[in-house]
Motif scaffolding. Structure first.
Motif, mmCIF file in Angstrom:
data_model
loop_
_atom_site.group_PDB
_atom_site.id
_atom_site.type_symbol
_atom_site.label_atom_id
_atom_site.label_comp_id
_atom_site.label_asym_id
_atom_site.label_seq_id
_atom_site.Cartn_x
_atom_site.Cartn_y
_atom_site.Cartn_z
ATOM 1 N N LYS A 170 0.869 -1.177 0.000
ATOM 2 C CA LYS A 170 0.000 0.000 0.000
ATOM 3 C C LYS A 170 0.910 1.232 0.000
ATOM 4 C CE LYS A 170 -3.986 -2.011 2.281
ATOM 5 N NZ LYS A 170 -3.653 -3.313 1.717
ATOM 6 N N ARG A 171 0.268 2.408 -0.137
ATOM 7 C CA ARG A 171 1.071 3.627 -0.244
ATOM 8 C C ARG A 171 2.003 3.809 0.973
ATOM 9 N NH1 ARG A 171 1.225 9.208 -0.097
ATOM 10 N NH2 ARG A 171 1.740 10.127 -2.109
ATOM 11 N N ARG A 205 5.870 12.147 -5.804
ATOM 12 C CA ARG A 205 4.665 11.469 -6.282
ATOM 13 C C ARG A 205 4.928 10.508 -7.440
ATOM 14 N NH1 ARG A 205 1.710 11.892 -10.131
ATOM 15 N NH2 ARG A 205 2.404 13.964 -10.725
ATOM 16 N N ILE A 243 6.636 7.390 -6.164
ATOM 17 C CA ILE A 243 5.723 6.530 -5.388
ATOM 18 C C ILE A 243 4.773 5.801 -6.342
ATOM 19 C CG2 ILE A 243 3.838 6.556 -3.682
ATOM 20 C CD1 ILE A 243 5.310 9.059 -2.474
ATOM 21 N N ASP A 244 4.256 6.539 -7.331
ATOM 22 C CA ASP A 244 3.339 5.909 -8.299
ATOM 23 C C ASP A 244 4.031 4.773 -9.053
ATOM 24 O OD1 ASP A 244 1.396 7.643 -7.547
ATOM 25 O OD2 ASP A 244 1.561 8.963 -9.296
ATOM 26 N N LEU A 292 4.336 1.784 -6.703
ATOM 27 C CA LEU A 292 3.047 1.093 -6.512
ATOM 28 C C LEU A 292 2.721 0.257 -7.744
ATOM 29 C CD1 LEU A 292 0.933 3.919 -4.832
ATOM 30 C CD2 LEU A 292 1.331 1.623 -3.892
#
Ligand SMILES: Cc1cc2nc3c(=O)[nH]c(=O)nc-3n(C[C@H](O)[C@H](O)[C@H](O)COP(=O)(O)OP(=O)(O)OC[C@H]3O[C@@H](n4cnc5c(N)ncnc54)[C@H](O)[C@@H]3O)c2cc1C
Ligand code: FES
Ligand code: FES
Length: 481
Positions: free
Chosen positions: A132-133, A151, A154-155, A158
């Motif tokens: 999860k984040r 961001r 992180i994207d 994920l």
């Protein structure tokens, strides 16, 4: 001799400087410059590499991929492991899936931080966890980026971790595991001035033979003496290969951690017993540091801003001090004698840290105040462990960092509040006043003395508010698994 794998090649090192870091080895000896040096202090993550090692899970060995900061890791730490750095990820034709994901999500601009991020992403990709984040934030907690912004990174992480690992490392997993198990079966024999005992007896003999040698465990503190203060070190004795110092034993009375257990490995047992302290553990430095840093090193370095000593003080922990002949026990409250000074005598080491389970811990909380959420040293750390019976304060154990020359307790708090109704405003205000007056902290880069005093008082306020429901319970028996 230290033996390990680089990619799939067995490498043997017979002679190395005691202070040779893994980063220097990679860049200067192997001439691979993809791994960067930013801070040389474990703070930025540009130097992140992955160590794969066999770990027994329910009796079956699996490969675990862990990030470390190569700038403060010593060569003695990598015996029996596979060293993976950024040049290894591509199969020669295609980018590795984590690299491809970073490209597709526009996760790199100047690129200086990119190899480090890639290695943290790679380790998470191989944890097979569909993170999860928050898990991604923890995995990237040791990496700084100053131009892209987090961001897209992180994207990308994920997205790529949605898939099961499918790369040359997963294809070769069985073979790598077998090679590492055979390499690790023979303990290292030391290289020149790095001594690597694997038993208590060898440790005792080496301390006697090399009285000037310094002990080293995870090296996250000691290495800064070479990389920041440019001090010379002639001889080191590593505690990393002594299995007895890495055990965790639990019985109905206590949980005992070998002193050389890294924070990442001790966390599950500690949090099982004391789930209230989860934030303190996840905010201890960053994941790569926790993969190396040991609980024994955190206590032995006696830093007034260490995070484990306040917790261990509040939990009434007992230190096991060994000299090779006898093991003596000592409450941690008696251990710290002055700024970075302890009762440890020459020839002694901390072998284990025992925490009583039957804590009078109706209300336990650990607070860390620092400028950044991840990877930052505490300006103030406060741990309160308060027994409340029928609404009244029965006992208080506490531990504080950042407010005195040593990690410390505040006995005056218990003396003043014992017998008082916990929910009363008297208990609130008296506690705040006592904590405001208890210490004479210093001004430094992290905080002013005034701020520290105020924050300490306010943390008591927070604790009092958060535990109002506990104080209304008539009597509460705490069960530990
Ligand atoms: C970027 C960064 C962030 C950090 N953040 C935090 C943080 O948030 N909170 C925090 O508390 N600390 C933090 N630290 C400090 C450090 O990581 C910890 O103090 C760590 O627990 C030290 O353990 P180690 O095994 O790495 O010790 P080492 O560096 O190996 O040793 C430290 C000292 O302890 C001695 N020693 C080690 N083990 C023993 C033993 N068993 N018996 C006797 N002596 C021993 C060594 O001789 C040495 O003098 C941070 C460090 C860095 C580089
Ligand atoms: S170079 Fe910054 S963490 Fe190693
Ligand atoms: S891309 Fe420039 S620092 Fe991250």
């Amino acid at each position: 001799m230290i033996r390990f794998l680089i990619d799939n090649d067995i490498v043997e090192i017979n002679e190395a400087r005691a202070d040779l870091t893994l980063l220097q080895f990679i860049r200067e000896h192997r001439k691979k410059t993809g791994t960067k040096e930013g801070c040389a202090a474990g703070d930025c993550g540009a130097c992140t590499v992955v160590l794969a090692e066999p770990v027994s899970v329910n009796g079956t060995y699996q490969l675990h991929y862990r990030t470390v900061n190569s700038c403060i890791t010593l060569m003695s730490a990598i015996h029996g492991k596979q060293l993976i750095f950024v040049e290894h990820l591509s199969d020669g034709k295609h980018l590795h899936p984590v690299q491809q994901a970073l490209v597709e999500h526009h996760g790199s601009q100047c690129g200086f931080c990119t190899p480090g991020f890639i290695m943290s992403m790679f380790a998470l990709y191989h944890s097979n966890s569909k993170p999860k984040r928050d898990d991604v934030l923890h995995a990237l907690s040791g990496n700084l980026c100053r131009c892209t912004g987090y961001r897209p990174i992180i994207d990308a992480t994920l997205a790529v971790c949605e898939q099961a690992p499918n790369d040359k490392f997963s294809a070769l997993q069985e073979k790598t595991l077998a090679t590492l198990l055979s390499l690790g079966a023979t303990p290292p024999t030391g290289t020149g001035n790095i001594h690597t005992p694997s038993t208590r007896e060898e440790l005792k003999a080496l301390i006697k033979a090399y009285p000037e040698a310094q002990l080293v465990a995870g090296s996250t503190d000691l290495s800064l003496q070479f990389t920041q203060q440019l001090k010379n070190v002639n001889s080191l004795i590593s505690l990393t290969h002594i299995d007895a110092l890495k055990q965790c034993t639990i019985n109905e009375h206590s949980v005992t951690f070998g002193a050389a257990i890294p924070l990442s490995d001790m966390a599950p047992a500690l949090l099982n017993a004391f789930p209230q302290v989860a934030e303190l553990i996840t905010r201890f430095a960053s994941l790569p540091i926790r993969n190396q840093a040991t609980i024994g090193g955190n206590v032995a370095n006696a830093s007034p801003i260490g995070d484990m000593p306040p917790l261990l003080l509040a939990l009434n922990a007992i230190l096991h001090i060994d000299n090779g002949d006898d093991v003596n026990t000592m409450p941690i409250s008696a251990f710290f004698t002055g700024y970075r000074e302890t009762r440890l005598a020459k020839g002694e080491w901390i072998s284990a840290i025992e925490i009583p389970l039957k804590q009078p811990s109706q209300a336990l909380a650990a607070y860390k105040i620092s400028k950044r959420f991840e990877d930052d040293i505490s300006a103030v750390c406060a741990v309160f462990n308060v027994t409340i019976e029928n609404g009244k304060v029965e006992a208080i154990s506490s531990g504080f960092g950042g407010v005195a020359a040593t990690p410390t307790t505040c006995d005056a708090l218990e003396r003043a509040l014992k017998g008082k109704q916990f929910s009363s405003t008297e208990c609130l205000h008296l506690g705040k006043q006592i904590l405001f007056d208890a210490f004479t902290p210093i001004d430094d880069v992290r905080a002013t003395a005034e701020y520290r005093k105020k924050v300490l008082a306010n943390l008591w306020h927070r604790f009092w508010l958060e535990n109002q429901s506990v104080s209304k319970i008539e009597t509460r028996v705490v069960q530990h698994a």
